[in-house]
Structures are given as C-alpha cells and as structure tokens.
Motif scaffolding. Structure first.
Motif, PDB file in Angstrom:
ATOM      1  N   CYS A   1       9.666  -2.526   3.154  1.00 53.17           N
ATOM      2  CA  CYS A   1      10.700  -1.414   3.024  1.00 53.17           C
ATOM      3  C   CYS A   1      11.547  -1.324   2.412  1.00 53.17           C
ATOM      4  O   CYS A   1      11.955  -0.191   1.653  1.00 53.17           O
ATOM      5  CB  CYS A   1      11.136  -1.589   4.515  1.00 53.17           C
ATOM      6  SG  CYS A   1       9.881  -1.141   5.907  1.00 53.17           S
TER       7      CYS A   1
ATOM      8  N   ASP B   1      -0.029  -4.601   1.319  1.00 55.52           N
ATOM      9  CA  ASP B   1       1.319  -4.772   1.854  1.00 55.52           C
ATOM     10  C   ASP B   1       2.249  -3.744   1.636  1.00 55.52           C
ATOM     11  O   ASP B   1       2.019  -3.014   0.828  1.00 55.52           O
ATOM     12  CB  ASP B   1       1.868  -6.000   0.922  1.00 55.52           C
ATOM     13  CG  ASP B   1       1.248  -7.406   1.017  1.00 55.52           C
ATOM     14  OD1 ASP B   1       0.985  -7.615   2.237  1.00 55.52           O
ATOM     15  OD2 ASP B   1       1.355  -8.191   0.205  1.00 55.52           O
ATOM     16  N   LYS B   2       3.134  -3.443   2.716  1.00 51.68           N
ATOM     17  CA  LYS B   2       3.935  -2.390   2.625  1.00 51.68           C
ATOM     18  C   LYS B   2       5.336  -2.960   2.741  1.00 51.68           C
ATOM     19  O   LYS B   2       5.548  -3.322   4.119  1.00 51.68           O
ATOM     20  CB  LYS B   2       3.705  -1.405   3.826  1.00 51.68           C
ATOM     21  CG  LYS B   2       2.258  -0.863   3.731  1.00 51.68           C
ATOM     22  CD  LYS B   2       1.941   0.243   2.609  1.00 51.68           C
ATOM     23  CE  LYS B   2       0.772   0.640   2.353  1.00 51.68           C
ATOM     24  NZ  LYS B   2      -0.121   0.453   1.270  1.00 51.68           N
TER      25      LYS B   2
ATOM     26  N   SER C   1       0.187  -8.313   4.626  1.00 58.20           N
ATOM     27  CA  SER C   1      -1.222  -8.293   5.184  1.00 58.20           C
ATOM     28  C   SER C   1      -1.550  -9.934   5.372  1.00 58.20           C
ATOM     29  O   SER C   1      -2.415 -10.406   6.077  1.00 58.20           O
ATOM     30  CB  SER C   1      -1.910  -7.299   4.376  1.00 58.20           C
ATOM     31  OG  SER C   1      -2.010  -7.886   2.890  1.00 58.20           O
TER      32      SER C   1
ATOM     33  N   GLY D   1       5.305  -6.476   6.672  1.00 54.65           N
ATOM     34  CA  GLY D   1       4.561  -5.877   6.097  1.00 54.65           C
ATOM     35  C   GLY D   1       3.667  -6.607   5.223  1.00 54.65           C
ATOM     36  O   GLY D   1       2.816  -6.069   4.351  1.00 54.65           O
TER      37      GLY D   1
END
Length: 183
Positions: free
Chosen positions: A33, A30-31, A152, A150
């Motif tokens: 912002c 997971d990314k 996953s 982001g």
C-alpha cells in the motif's frame, strides 16, 4: 574471495529478496500500500544509494566491504527502516543471526504503522529467523502480518506453517512412497 557461481548469485538474490526463488524467478504477486522510504531527503537518498552499492559488493562476494557500506547507509539515515532491513539481510548471509535480528527489530519498530514493502520484508526476515529458532508461533504472527501487508512470500509461509497443511503433506508423502497412512 573467489568468484560467485550463478547458483550462489541466485541464493544471494533469494536472501536479499525473499520473494525471489533460487531459480531467480521473481514473484510479482506482492501488493504493498505505501511507498518505501517515501521521504526524499538527501540523507535518505544517500542511504538508498549506499545500500545499492552494498548489494553489488555482496553479489561479488565482498561481504565485509558490503557490510561497511550498509552500516554507513544506516548512519546516513538512522530513521530509514529499509537500511536496517538491507543490512539485516547481509548479516543473515554472513550467519550473524543475532545481529540481523537486532536490525530487523529496529526496521519493524521504525515502520510501525506503515503498510510498506520495508515493513513486510522485515517481518518476513523476522519470521524466517524466528522459525529457525523454533519459535513457530511468533514466526506465524510475523508472516501473518507481512501477508496482510501484501507479501505473497509470507502468505505461502503461513499456509506452510498451518498444522493441517503439514499433516496433509505428510500423508501425501506417505501415499506417494506407497506407505500405509498412520492416523
């Protein structure tokens, strides 16, 4: 209530963190912002602390006590999307899906315009409940937005819900069972 088994704890963890697996393996893909709940006001901090305590109570199987703390967390910071999201996860665990959906809707509303983890998690929960209700198109939209933020987990759900992927999986299953493929 009796003590929870390790498997029960893993299931609980997977509910409270949709990116975790039943084996309690965290998906680090997971990314996000934006920081969650970037505001550091005393009410937000109190809400966060109450949610942490609520999760611990839930892990101990004290769901009603956890719900009381999570509700207090919402009251402490009614503009904090994460508090609604956390309470929704608990409500889902308690099989109170309609109440959970109301909290999820509020979390999504409060996080509109952000690219936060809270928004992505709320959208994932929304997708799960919509899918459970048979509203696959709405679920796909929720998962698609969470994936774009982001998540996953959401990306995996979007792939799984792809009708072509489902057909391929069905054919692969038939091949593995030695059945004739029907097109």
């Amino acid at each position: 209530m009796s003590e929870l088994s390790d498997r029960d704890r893993a299931v609980l963890r997977s509910i409270f963190d949709p990116t975790a697996t039943i084996a309690d393996v965290v998906d680090d893909g997971d990314k996000f912002c934006d920081d969650d709940d970037a505001e550091n006001s005393p009410s937000f901090e109190e809400s966060k602390a109450l949610c942490v305590q609520g999760v611990k109570l839930a892990e101990e199987g004290k769901l009603e006590d956890a719900l009381e703390l999570m509700s207090t967390a919402v009251l402490a910071a009614p503009e904090r999307a994460g508090a609604y999201n956390d309470r929704a996860q608990l409500l889902r665990l308690m099989a109170r899906d309609d109440d959970a959906m109301a909290d999820i809707d509020r979390a999504v509303e409060l996080s509109t315009g952000t690219r936060s983890r809270s928004r992505a998690l709320a959208l994932c929960q929304q997708g799960v409940l919509l899918r459970k209700r048979g509203a696959d198109e709405d679920a796909r939209r929720a998962f698609s937005e969470a994936a774009a933020l982001g998540s996953s987990y959401a990306r995996k759900q979007v792939v799984e819900m792809n009708p072509y992927a489902a057909l391929c999986n069905q054919m692969l299953s038939q091949v593995m069972k030695g059945e004739n493929i029907k097109l």
